[in-house]
Design a protein around this motif. Structure first.
Motif, PDB file in Angstrom:
ATOM      1  N   ASP A 180       0.847  -1.196   0.000  1.00 21.02           N
ATOM      2  CA  ASP A 180       0.000   0.000   0.000  1.00 21.02           C
ATOM      3  C   ASP A 180       0.882   1.245   0.000  1.00 21.02           C
ATOM      4  OD1 ASP A 180      -2.168   1.603   0.070  1.00 21.02           O
ATOM      5  OD2 ASP A 180      -2.751   1.177   2.143  1.00 21.02           O
ATOM      6  N   VAL A 181       0.807   2.043  -1.077  1.00 20.04           N
ATOM      7  CA  VAL A 181       1.592   3.279  -1.192  1.00 20.04           C
ATOM      8  C   VAL A 181       0.658   4.463  -0.990  1.00 20.04           C
ATOM      9  CG1 VAL A 181       3.079   4.683  -2.658  1.00 20.04           C
ATOM     10  CG2 VAL A 181       3.221   2.186  -2.772  1.00 20.04           C
ATOM     11  N   ILE A 182       1.008   5.339  -0.063  1.00 22.65           N
ATOM     12  CA  ILE A 182       0.180   6.489   0.291  1.00 22.65           C
ATOM     13  C   ILE A 182       0.935   7.767  -0.040  1.00 22.65           C
ATOM     14  CG2 ILE A 182      -1.050   7.650   2.170  1.00 22.65           C
ATOM     15  CD1 ILE A 182      -0.923   4.892   3.641  1.00 22.65           C
ATOM     16  N   ARG A 183       0.273   8.688  -0.719  1.00 25.80           N
ATOM     17  CA  ARG A 183       0.908   9.967  -1.049  1.00 25.80           C
ATOM     18  C   ARG A 183       0.339  11.075  -0.160  1.00 25.80           C
ATOM     19  NH1 ARG A 183      -0.233  13.649  -5.409  1.00 25.80           N
ATOM     20  NH2 ARG A 183      -1.610  12.080  -6.321  1.00 25.80           N
ATOM     21  N   TRP A 184       1.248  11.874   0.405  1.00 26.25           N
ATOM     22  CA  TRP A 184       0.831  12.950   1.307  1.00 26.25           C
ATOM     23  C   TRP A 184       1.474  14.252   0.842  1.00 26.25           C
ATOM     24  CZ3 TRP A 184       1.255  12.535   7.390  1.00 26.25           C
ATOM     25  CH2 TRP A 184       0.488  13.552   7.964  1.00 26.25           C
ATOM     26  N   SER A 203      -0.695   4.842   9.759  1.00 27.17           N
ATOM     27  CA  SER A 203      -0.379   4.320  11.093  1.00 27.17           C
ATOM     28  C   SER A 203      -0.961   2.937  11.344  1.00 27.17           C
ATOM     29  CB  SER A 203      -0.887   5.289  12.167  1.00 27.17           C
ATOM     30  OG  SER A 203      -0.305   6.569  12.009  1.00 27.17           O
ATOM     31  N   GLU A 204      -1.907   2.500  10.506  1.00 25.84           N
ATOM     32  CA  GLU A 204      -2.513   1.181  10.699  1.00 25.84           C
ATOM     33  C   GLU A 204      -1.450   0.079  10.624  1.00 25.84           C
ATOM     34  OE1 GLU A 204      -5.349   0.983   7.597  1.00 25.84           O
ATOM     35  OE2 GLU A 204      -6.806   2.312   8.562  1.00 25.84           O
ATOM     36  N   LEU A 205      -1.778  -1.071  11.191  1.00 29.94           N
ATOM     37  CA  LEU A 205      -0.849  -2.189  11.195  1.00 29.94           C
ATOM     38  C   LEU A 205      -0.507  -2.631   9.772  1.00 29.94           C
ATOM     39  CD1 LEU A 205      -2.344  -4.353  14.072  1.00 29.94           C
ATOM     40  CD2 LEU A 205      -0.294  -2.914  14.160  1.00 29.94           C
ATOM     41  N   GLY A 206       0.687  -3.166   9.630  1.00 33.23           N
ATOM     42  CA  GLY A 206       1.106  -3.663   8.325  1.00 33.23           C
ATOM     43  C   GLY A 206       2.116  -2.752   7.657  1.00 33.23           C
ATOM     44  N   SER A 207       2.834  -3.307   6.721  1.00 36.00           N
ATOM     45  CA  SER A 207       3.867  -2.560   6.011  1.00 36.00           C
ATOM     46  C   SER A 207       3.247  -1.617   4.995  1.00 36.00           C
ATOM     47  CB  SER A 207       4.808  -3.532   5.304  1.00 36.00           C
ATOM     48  OG  SER A 207       5.856  -2.834   4.686  1.00 36.00           O
ATOM     49  N   LYS A 208       3.706  -0.373   5.010  1.00 37.84           N
ATOM     50  CA  LYS A 208       3.201   0.642   4.072  1.00 37.84           C
ATOM     51  C   LYS A 208       4.342   1.569   3.686  1.00 37.84           C
ATOM     52  CE  LYS A 208      -1.563   0.750   5.844  1.00 37.84           C
ATOM     53  NZ  LYS A 208      -1.390  -0.383   6.780  1.00 37.84           N
ATOM     54  N   ILE A 209       4.159   2.244   2.532  1.00 38.08           N
ATOM     55  CA  ILE A 209       5.136   3.233   2.061  1.00 38.08           C
ATOM     56  C   ILE A 209       4.423   4.578   1.952  1.00 38.08           C
ATOM     57  CG2 ILE A 209       6.677   3.921   0.190  1.00 38.08           C
ATOM     58  CD1 ILE A 209       6.954   0.962  -0.538  1.00 38.08           C
ATOM     59  N   LEU A 210       4.983   5.584   2.617  1.00 33.60           N
ATOM     60  CA  LEU A 210       4.433   6.934   2.571  1.00 33.60           C
ATOM     61  C   LEU A 210       5.345   7.807   1.718  1.00 33.60           C
ATOM     62  CD1 LEU A 210       2.370   9.067   3.622  1.00 33.60           C
ATOM     63  CD2 LEU A 210       3.957   9.478   5.508  1.00 33.60           C
TER      64      LEU A 210
END
Length: 397
Positions: A180-184, A203-210
Motif C-alpha cells: 500500500d503506497v500512500i501519497r501525502w 499508522s494502521e498495522l502492516g507494512s506501508k510506504i508513505l
C-alpha cells in the motif's frame, strides 16, 4: 510570526522560547553573541536501549548512472525498502519540492552552475524578453549561456527540474505492487480531515510506504517507521537563495529523524549528485555545530545575513515592456540617490526577473538592497505604492 512574537514579548516583558533541532543560522549566531540564551538538549528522546540516531548512508547517484541504473531509486534504497517490508515495517520516501526553479547541472560530476559573484545557483529562464534562454542570477542579474561545458570536467550539462511526488508514487508501485503506497502532499491533503485520514491510514498495522513532501518531515512519531529515503537532496541545493544550504540541512536532519523512533534503530538513505556538499554530509552525521561553522564562513565571505541586512523590492506589471521600464527607472533613481548621499555601506543588486517571472498574468522583477542599513535607502527614495517592499525576506528568488 517569529518577529511579531519578539515584539509582543518585548511589550509585555515576557519570556520568548525558540525551539528547534536545527536553529536558523541568524538565531544561533545571536546565541553565540549572548543576544539569546542558549538552552541545549543533549540527548534524543527515544525508546531504543541506546540513545542512537538513525544510521545514514549518502548514495552518490553519479555512480548509479555509471553502473547503468537510471531509475530515481538507487540499488541501495530499493534493497532497504525490501528489507523493511520483509520485516513488516513502514517506509517514508521524502521529496523536497521547495525548489521549483529549473537549473543546469553536470550529470558527470554533479556541479551546478553558480554565479561567480554571489556563489548562488543560477536559474534557467527561457524566452524572457531581454533575457532569452539564459541562466540568470537572482541577486545581481548576471547572465550566462546555459549550454556551456562544465568547468570542472568539460562534460555536457543538462537542464534539470524537479520530479513530483506523483512520479515517485507511480514508480515505487512498479517495484512493490503488493504494498500500500500512500501519497501525502498538497494535492492529496487539502484540509485538516484529509491530513488526519492519511495519517490514520499510514499508522494502521502492516507494512506501508508513505511518499510525501515537507509536511511529513517534522512531527511524525510513528514507531514502526524503520527506513526513510530521500529521493533527491539536490532539489533544495539548486534554489537561487543564500539560505539554500541551511534549508537542505534543516529538512534532511528533520526527515531523517522520522526513522527509528521505536525500540529499533532506524536507517536512512540520502540520494544526491552532490555527495561532497557540506550541508548533506553534516545532515547525515546530524552535526549541527559543524554545519553552522561551515555556513557562517560562507555567509561572512559573501556578506550575507547575519553580517548584513537585506531588503527586496518587487514590482509586478501586466505589460512586460512598461514594467521593465519602470524597474530600470527605479533602479537608476536608487543608484543616483546612493551616490548623492555618499552611501557606501549598502550595495544595490539587480534588477533581475523574479521566479517565476510570470505569475497570474503579471510579469515580475526584483531589486535587492544589501548592507548594514538598507532601510535608509528605502527611506530616502520612498518607492511608489505599487512596489512591494520585503524587509528581511525569507526567500530571495
Amino acid at each position: 510570526a517569529r518577529k511579531i512574537a519578539e515584539i509582543i514579548s518585548n511589550m509585555y516583558k515576557c519570556t520568548l522560547l525558540f525551539g528547534s533541532a536545527t536553529p536558523d543560522v541568524e538565531s544561533f549566531n545571536k546565541s553565540i553573541k549572548s543576544e539569546l540564551k542558549l538552552l541545549r538538549l543533549t540527548s534524543r528522546f527515544t525508546k531504543t536501549k541506546k540513545n542512537s540516531l538513525p544510521l545514514v548512508e549518502v548514495v552518490d547517484m553519479r555512480n548509479e548512472r555509471r553502473n547503468g541504473n537510471f531509475e530515481m531509486f538507487s540499488y541501495a534504497m530499493l534493497e532497504e525498502i525490501s528489507r523493511a517490508i520483509s520485516l513488516d515495517e513502514k517506509v517514508i520516501l521524502f521529496l523536497n519540492r521547495r525548489g521549483s526553479a529549473s537549473y543546469v547541472q553536470c550529470l558527470n560530476c554533479g556541479e551546478i552552475q553558480k554565479c561567480a559573484r554571489c556563489e548562488i545557483p543560477m536559474t534557467y529562464h527561457e524566452n524572457i524578453s531581454g533575457y532569452k534562454s539564459k541562466l540568470i542570477c537572482h541577486y545581481c542579474s548576471s547572465k550566462r549561456q546555459p549550454n556551456m561545458p562544465c568547468k570542472n570536467c568539460n562534460s555536457i550539462q543538462v537542464r534539470r527540474s524537479n520530479p513530483g511526488t506523483e512520479i515517485v508514487e507511480k514508480n515505487i508501485k512498479n517495484f512493490f505492487p503488493a504494498i500500500d503506497v500512500i501519497r501525502w502532499d498538497s494535492d492529496t491533503a487539502k484540509n485538516r480531515k484529509n491530513h488526519a485520514d492519511i495519517l490514520d491510514k499510514f499508522s494502521e498495522l502492516g507494512s506501508k510506504i508513505l511518499v510525501g513532501t515537507q509536511m511529513i518531515a517534522k512531527g511524525l512519531d510513528i514507531s514502526s517507521v524503520s527506513f526513510v529515503g530521500v529521493i533527491s537532496a539536490d532539489t533544495g541545493l539548486s534554489l537561487p537563495d543564500f539560505r539554500a544550504n541551511e534549508r537542505v540541512f534543516q529538512i534532511l536532519t528533520q526527515v531523517i529523524g522520522r526513522s527509528g523512533r521505536g525500540h529499533k534503530r532506524g536507517k536512512a538513505i540520502v540520494q544526491t549528485f552532490n555527495p561532497e556538499n557540506f550541508a548533506i554530509q553534516q545532515a547525515a552525521s546530524q552535526d549541527y555545530i559543524g554545519f553552522y561553522k561551515s555556513e557562517i564562513e560562507y555567509r561572512s565571505l559573501y556578506a550575507n545575513p547575519p553580517f548584513t541586512k537585506i531588503i527586496k523590492l518587487v514590482y509586478s506589471s501586466r505589460d512586460e515592456q512598461k514594467g521593465l521600464l519602470e524597474v530600470k527607472k527605479t533602479f537608476r533613481i536608487i543608484r543616483n540617490a546612493m551616490e548623492l548621499y555618499g552611501e557606501t555601506s549598502n550595495v544595490l543588486l539587480g534588477p533581475s526577473p523574479s521566479y517565476p517571472f510570470k505569475l497570474r498574468n503579471f510579469y515580475r522583477w526584483q531589486i535587492i538592497i544589501k548592507g548594514n542599513s538598507p532601510h535608509r535607502i528605502v527611506d530616502i527614495v520612498k518607492p511608489k505604492n505599487d512596489w512591494y517592499i520585503d524587509v528581511d525576506p525569507l526567500m530571495i528568488s
